[in-house]
Scaffold this motif. Structure first.
Motif: not given
Length: 305
Positions: A160, A181-182, A212, A217-218, A230, A232-234, A270-271
């Motif tokens: 990660t 990743d982050y 993004l 990644g996020k 935050f 994440d693409g979603q 992650e949250r």
């Protein structure tokens, strides 16, 4: 010891003065206090991760001088593996000149010193530490080629990978994003990386979306008193700031990054890791200094807003 978080980055001695306000160009102000405090974004994040439950190793360079000895000793007191903290002859240890005003805002000038000697080869020499890690953290206070090597190596090893893009003056190299990743910038860093202003939650969402799209990644944008965003693409998720009385914001972002990484390394979602990092950062701003302000695990677990 076996490590689960490796920080590749800077070690600085912070030279900190407090004044009623920040000076204007050409102006001399009377300061209220002065202190030398162990710092550097890399070392701060390593200390935060260690105090908050991770088993940490630091990869970095200091000068062969008194400040370098003091910085190494400060990390060793936190039980951080310092085998990869190299003393370099003929250069000074990095320093940060910090002025903090009455409203707890700061202005900082960083002189790289030994941090500029951290080469890709120096990191490769301690590749075994990267292989042990679950989480690898980088910032931008060491040479760009070294950050690039570390990000790519972390991706190749399946770790990660966290990049705190600080200090950021402009966009990142395009090929870095696929290894991250982050990506964890603050408002000004997110603006520099995305080319979009970040002045509100809505504009932060636009900047995160741009980052993004570039391949991160996020993305977690830390927003000071507005909390954190935050993406994440979603979805976009806003984490509100915790109510505390700020004394000194120096090191708050580093505390968040270290706490977030420590929580991830301990298996939190992650949250959960974001919430954990926020509590750690909130506690840090109630105390003065960078490393001295970083709370311990018991402080965070016992926090009640």
């Amino acid at each position: 010891m076996d490590v689960n978080v490796v920080v590749v980055g800077s070690l600085n001695m912070d030279l900190v003065t407090r004044a009623e306000r920040l000076p204007r160009a050409g102006e001399t102000l009377a300061g209220e206090s002065f202190a030398t405090v162990a710092g550097g974004k890399g070392a701060n994040q390593a200390v935060a991760a260690a105090r908050l439950g991770a088993r940490v190793a630091m990869i970095g360079c200091v000068g062969a001088d008194a400040y370098g000895e003091q910085l190494r000793a400060a990390l060793e007191r936190e039980q951080i593996d310092c085998q990869a903290v190299t003393s370099v002859e003929g250069v000074a240890t990095g320093v940060a000149l910090i002025v903090v005003d009455a409203s707890s805002q700061n202005a900082i000038v960083v002189v790289a010193g030994g941090n500029g000697q951290l080469s890709p080869a120096a990191v490769a020499h301690f590749d075994g530490l990267l292989q042990q890690a679950e989480v690898i953290i980088c910032q931008l206070e060491v040479p760009q080629a070294t950050v690039e090597h570390t990000l790519a190596r972390g991706r190749a090893l399946g770790k990660t990978v966290i990049l705190n893009p600080a200090p950021a003056a402009g966009p990142l190299p395009a090929d870095w994003y696929a290894s991250i990743d982050y990506l964890i910038p603050n408002e000004s860093e997110a603006a520099a990386l995305s080319g979009l202003p970040v002045v509100s939650l809505e504009s932060a969402e636009a900047a995160a979306g741009r980052l993004l799209a570039l391949g991160a990644g996020k993305v977690i944008i830390t927003l000071g008193e507005q909390g954190a965003l935050f993406a994440d693409g979603q979805c976009f998720e806003h984490f509100a700031a915790l109510p505390v009385q700020a004394l000194d914001t120096t090191g708050a972002g580093d505390t968040f990054v270290g706490g977030f990484a420590a929580a991830l390394a301990q298996g939190k979602s992650e949250r959960e890791a974001i919430a954990f990092g926020q509590v750690a950062a909130a506690l840090s701003v109630t105390r003065a200094g960078a490393q001295p302000s970083i709370p311990g695990l018991n402080d965070v677990q016992g926090f009640r807003p």
